[in-house]
Write an enzyme that holds these catalytic residues in place. Structure first.
Site, short mmCIF file in Angstrom:
data_model
loop_
_atom_site.label_atom_id
_atom_site.label_comp_id
_atom_site.label_asym_id
_atom_site.label_seq_id
_atom_site.Cartn_x
_atom_site.Cartn_y
_atom_site.Cartn_z
N HIS A 66 13.56 -10.26 8.14
CA HIS A 66 12.70 -9.76 9.23
C HIS A 66 11.52 -10.73 9.35
O HIS A 66 11.12 -11.34 8.37
CB HIS A 66 12.22 -8.36 8.83
N LYS B 108 9.47 4.64 8.01
CA LYS B 108 10.93 4.48 7.95
C LYS B 108 11.55 5.44 6.95
O LYS B 108 12.74 5.39 6.68
CB LYS B 108 11.29 3.04 7.59
N CYS C 27 13.32 -8.35 15.52
CA CYS C 27 12.37 -9.13 14.69
C CYS C 27 13.11 -9.98 13.67
O CYS C 27 12.64 -10.13 12.53
CB CYS C 27 11.36 -8.23 13.99
N1 PLP Z 1 11.09 -5.71 6.79
C1 PLP Z 1 12.19 -5.13 7.29
C2 PLP Z 1 13.52 -5.41 6.66
C3 PLP Z 1 12.10 -4.28 8.39
O1 PLP Z 1 13.20 -3.72 8.90
C4 PLP Z 1 10.83 -4.04 8.96
C5 PLP Z 1 10.69 -3.19 10.15
O2 PLP Z 1 11.60 -3.01 10.92
C6 PLP Z 1 9.72 -4.64 8.38
C7 PLP Z 1 9.89 -5.46 7.31
C8 PLP Z 1 8.34 -4.41 8.92
O3 PLP Z 1 7.96 -3.09 8.75
P1 PLP Z 1 6.58 -2.56 9.36
O4 PLP Z 1 6.63 -2.92 10.82
O5 PLP Z 1 6.63 -1.09 9.13
O6 PLP Z 1 5.50 -3.24 8.64
#
Ligand code: PLP
Length: 424
Positions: free
Chosen positions: A133, A236, A375
């Site tokens: 991500h 999540k 993302c």
């Molecule tokens: N890492 C992973 C694998 C994710 O799926 C996400 C969000 O979709 C994030 C990081 C970032 O999470 P947040 O936007 O809650 O900080």
């Protein structure tokens, strides 16, 4: 399958939980019951979490770590009780190892800034993977730009698994940190986290786990994993937005300088200098997300009641069914590994129909999915697609909902079928 396991697979009934989630009863576009398959973006919240939010504001709210009045004490107790729930949930050794953050992004940025700036020099290497991500790419790119460190990536196989044999060449004396998602938010790939961490430690590197997509769906034990850092997002895993957790081994966190400066993170402040406070407050500058943290504790209570093993098993059934159902729709291509190797995330493309059109047409049927690059632009570039449609499950989803997704895609395919020209 041993009879005990068979019984628990058979006995898991999402309906037992759906009644706790008011939003799952919503009707979309007039008469379509909501089918919520966008859980990788954010899950929904049960009444128990919503009630925790209201209860705190109505009965126990004050700022924490400051007041000596009764309400402040109430809020303090609840905020710290939530930290203890997180500690136990993750199997961490000490409360000092649990830092409340704004989310996974906040946690990873904290490590990249505070651990990274203090430990990386020009030529050092940061090892990531091709399936990350942006939250686990950009902070390291920024760190590399600040320090002159070099970024390297574990490649993916064509079916979306990590190529671990590449570690032989990728890991070495220069590797200082290995940061990877335990579960890919696009492919659903489950990384062999324990092995990657062990290999990182063999060369003296530290290991950070992006647990955004794994912690809500499978049992996580940081002591067993032996990871040095792990970041997660509350929203999540049934919790509110604006709250996350960074787990870090105590000795690493203790040696790191603070991230943000302000109230609560200090021992002493003078006009021209300060001394940092103790863990975990050192990394929680300013008024923290008090009510979201307490509600995250309620979410953890709820998840513990459902059981992480049961959640993982149910989601596996949903994923297997999704592969069967989607596999029958002509023109659908599923990205990522076989269901046995992935979590409850199924991303796909459809011949001749853009992912956004698929998502929009599914929405008309009340089915909420995500479309785009999720993302993870480099991952999409690796597979030569700019966008995918992502269906992602949680324990409250049903096999019937997965069937509905398949039926809706069949209909949609017909809408887009090229018409034969009629001779005039
Ligand atoms: N890492 C992973 C694998 C994710 O799926 C996400 C969000 O979709 C994030 C990081 C970032 O999470 P947040 O936007 O809650 O900080």
């Amino acid at each position: 399958m041993p009879p005990g396991i068979l019984r628990s697979v058979m006995s898991f009934d999402p309906e037992n939980y759906r009644k706790d989630f008011p939003i799952l009863g919503r009707v979309i576009h007039g008469d379509r019951p909501l089918v919520y398959l966008d859980n990788a973006a954010s899950t929904q919240r049960p009444r128990q979490v919503l009630e925790s939010i209201v209860d705190t504001y109505e009965n126990h709210y004050a700022n924490v770590h400051r007041g000596i009045h009764q309400l402040a004490q109430d809020a303090d107790d609840r905020y710290e009780a939530a930290r203890e729930k997180v500690r136990a949930f993750l199997g961490a050794a000490a409360l000092e190892e649990i830092i409340f953050t704004s989310g996974t992004t906040g946690g990873i940025n904290l490590v990249a800034r505070c651990w990274g700036d203090a430990n990386l020099r020009e030529g050092d290497e940061i090892l990531l993977t091709e399936m990350e991500h942006h939250s686990n790419l950009v902070p390291w790119q920024q760190l590399a730009a600040r320090t002159g460190a070099v970024l390297r990536h574990i490649p993916l196989t064509d079916d979306g698994r990590l190529q671990l044999d590449a570690l032989e060449e990728l890991l070495g004396k220069k590797t200082k940190i290995v940061a990877f998602a335990a579960v890919s938010n696009v492919l659903g790939t489950i990384a062999p986290a324990k092995e990657i961490i062990r290999r990182a430690h063999e060369v003296g590197a530290v290991a950070l786990v992006d647990g955004a997509q794994s912690v809500p769906h499978q049992k996580t034990d940081v002591a067993e994993l032996d990871c040095d850092f792990l970041a997660l997002s509350g929203h999540k895993m049934l919790g509110p937005t604006g709250i996350g957790v960074l787990y870090g081994k105590r000795e690493l966190l203790a040696a790191m300088p603070p991230f943000l400066g302000g109230g609560s993170m200090i021992k002493e402040v003078h006009l021209d200098h300060f001394s940092p406070g103790e863990l975990p407050g050192k990394f929680e500058a300013g008024t923290p997300p008090i009510v979201p943290a307490i509600a995250l504790g309620a979410a953890i209570d709820y998840l513990a009641g459902v059981g992480l093993e049961a959640i993982q098993r149910h989601e596996r059934q949903l994923t297997i069914r999704a592969h069967e159902v989607l596999g029958r729709v002509a023109g659908v291509r599923i990205w990522g590994p076989a269901p046995e190797r992935k979590a409850g995330i199924v991303s796909f493309t459809m011949d001749r129909i853009h992912a956004h059109d698929v998502a929009q047409l599914l929405d008309r049927q009340g089915i909420a999915v995500r479309a785009g690059h999720h993302c993870a632009m480099p991952l999409h570039a690796r597979f030569g697609v700019s966008a995918t449609v992502r269906a992602s499950f949680y324990f409250y989803n049903t096999l019937e909902e997965v069937e509905k997704l398949g039926e809706a895609l069949e209909q949609l395919k017909d809408v887009f079928r090229p018409r034969k020209k009629v001779a005039k």
